[in-house]
Motif scaffolding. Structure first.
Motif, PDB file in Angstrom:
ATOM      1  N   ILE A 190       0.319  11.205   8.231  1.00 38.76           N
ATOM      2  CA  ILE A 190      -0.610  10.307   7.530  1.00 38.76           C
ATOM      3  C   ILE A 190      -0.049   8.888   7.511  1.00 38.76           C
ATOM      4  O   ILE A 190      -0.776   7.915   7.730  1.00 38.76           O
ATOM      5  CB  ILE A 190      -0.868  10.827   6.101  1.00 38.76           C
ATOM      6  CG1 ILE A 190      -1.624  12.156   6.157  1.00 38.76           C
ATOM      7  CG2 ILE A 190      -1.647   9.805   5.282  1.00 38.76           C
ATOM      8  CD1 ILE A 190      -1.705  12.881   4.831  1.00 38.76           C
ATOM      9  N   ARG A 191       1.243   8.762   7.268  1.00 36.81           N
ATOM     10  CA  ARG A 191       1.864   7.439   7.201  1.00 36.81           C
ATOM     11  C   ARG A 191       1.792   6.723   8.540  1.00 36.81           C
ATOM     12  O   ARG A 191       1.484   5.532   8.609  1.00 36.81           O
ATOM     13  CB  ARG A 191       3.314   7.565   6.737  1.00 36.81           C
ATOM     14  CG  ARG A 191       3.952   6.244   6.389  1.00 36.81           C
ATOM     15  CD  ARG A 191       5.376   6.398   5.868  1.00 36.81           C
ATOM     16  NE  ARG A 191       5.440   7.277   4.718  1.00 36.81           N
ATOM     17  CZ  ARG A 191       6.091   8.459   4.710  1.00 36.81           C
ATOM     18  NH1 ARG A 191       6.722   8.892   5.782  1.00 36.81           N
ATOM     19  NH2 ARG A 191       6.121   9.190   3.616  1.00 36.81           N
ATOM     20  N   ILE A 236      -7.583   1.406   3.325  1.00 35.95           N
ATOM     21  CA  ILE A 236      -6.738   2.249   4.181  1.00 35.95           C
ATOM     22  C   ILE A 236      -5.527   2.751   3.387  1.00 35.95           C
ATOM     23  O   ILE A 236      -5.198   3.946   3.415  1.00 35.95           O
ATOM     24  CB  ILE A 236      -6.278   1.473   5.431  1.00 35.95           C
ATOM     25  CG1 ILE A 236      -7.449   1.220   6.362  1.00 35.95           C
ATOM     26  CG2 ILE A 236      -5.172   2.221   6.162  1.00 35.95           C
ATOM     27  CD1 ILE A 236      -7.142   0.251   7.490  1.00 35.95           C
ATOM     28  N   SER A 254      -4.334  10.932   0.342  1.00 34.92           N
ATOM     29  CA  SER A 254      -4.124  12.041   1.279  1.00 34.92           C
ATOM     30  C   SER A 254      -2.707  12.598   1.188  1.00 34.92           C
ATOM     31  O   SER A 254      -2.508  13.812   1.258  1.00 34.92           O
ATOM     32  CB  SER A 254      -4.404  11.588   2.709  1.00 34.92           C
ATOM     33  OG  SER A 254      -5.741  11.190   2.840  1.00 34.92           O
ATOM     34  N   THR A 267      -0.383   7.213  10.942  1.00 32.91           N
ATOM     35  CA  THR A 267      -1.781   6.855  11.182  1.00 32.91           C
ATOM     36  C   THR A 267      -2.192   5.659  10.326  1.00 32.91           C
ATOM     37  O   THR A 267      -2.939   4.787  10.774  1.00 32.91           O
ATOM     38  CB  THR A 267      -2.696   8.060  10.886  1.00 32.91           C
ATOM     39  OG1 THR A 267      -2.263   9.163  11.665  1.00 32.91           O
ATOM     40  CG2 THR A 267      -4.134   7.741  11.194  1.00 32.91           C
ATOM     41  N   MET A 268      -1.685   5.610   9.093  1.00 37.29           N
ATOM     42  CA  MET A 268      -1.982   4.484   8.216  1.00 37.29           C
ATOM     43  C   MET A 268      -1.464   3.170   8.807  1.00 37.29           C
ATOM     44  O   MET A 268      -2.159   2.156   8.795  1.00 37.29           O
ATOM     45  CB  MET A 268      -1.366   4.689   6.832  1.00 37.29           C
ATOM     46  CG  MET A 268      -1.605   3.522   5.883  1.00 37.29           C
ATOM     47  SD  MET A 268      -0.637   3.570   4.373  1.00 37.29           S
ATOM     48  CE  MET A 268       1.005   3.214   4.975  1.00 37.29           C
ATOM     49  N   GLN A 303      -6.573   5.354   0.629  1.00 33.44           N
ATOM     50  CA  GLN A 303      -6.910   6.665   1.184  1.00 33.44           C
ATOM     51  C   GLN A 303      -5.660   7.393   1.694  1.00 33.44           C
ATOM     52  O   GLN A 303      -5.564   8.616   1.573  1.00 33.44           O
ATOM     53  CB  GLN A 303      -7.927   6.511   2.320  1.00 33.44           C
ATOM     54  CG  GLN A 303      -9.295   6.079   1.858  1.00 33.44           C
ATOM     55  CD  GLN A 303      -9.970   7.119   0.995  1.00 33.44           C
ATOM     56  OE1 GLN A 303      -9.809   8.308   1.211  1.00 33.44           O
ATOM     57  NE2 GLN A 303     -10.715   6.658   0.010  1.00 33.44           N
ATOM     58  N   ALA A 304      -4.718   6.656   2.251  1.00 38.37           N
ATOM     59  CA  ALA A 304      -3.484   7.277   2.729  1.00 38.37           C
ATOM     60  C   ALA A 304      -2.662   7.821   1.567  1.00 38.37           C
ATOM     61  O   ALA A 304      -2.121   8.935   1.645  1.00 38.37           O
ATOM     62  CB  ALA A 304      -2.664   6.280   3.536  1.00 38.37           C
TER      63      ALA A 304
END
Length: 89
Positions: free
Chosen positions: A50-51, A32, A39, A53-54, A35-36
């Motif tokens: 993104i952060r 995770i 991204s 959601t991470m 991938q963050a």
């Protein structure tokens, strides 16, 4: 008494399998985060989304590891099946 030893042995094996969840959770959290970071590197303007959601994903995967630990502790120290078997013997 032989059946009690068998049940306790199986419970220990099951607890070890439940704790294996914690090891696998570590790899999931690393995936995770990787991938963050990738991204954010591709789209820096979306870093805040993104952060957040991470962090939700990390919290959910950590909860899975904690549940595995909780199940292992219950099986080792508060297993009602062992108490039932002892009362039958």
């Amino acid at each position: 008494m032989e059946s009690l030893a068998t049940v306790i042995g199986i419970v220990h094996i099951a607890a070890a399998i439940a704790l294996l969840n914690g090891v696998l959770t570590t790899f999931g959290q690393a995936k995770i985060a990787a991938q963050a970071i990738e991204s954010i590197g591709r789209q820096p303007e979306a870093a805040d989304d993104i952060r957040s959601t991470m962090f939700v994903g990390l919290a959910m995967s950590e909860t899975s590891g904690i549940y595995g630990l909780l199940i292992a502790i219950i099986m080792l120290f508060a297993n009602p099946l062992i108490d039932t078997l002892v009362s039958l013997l």
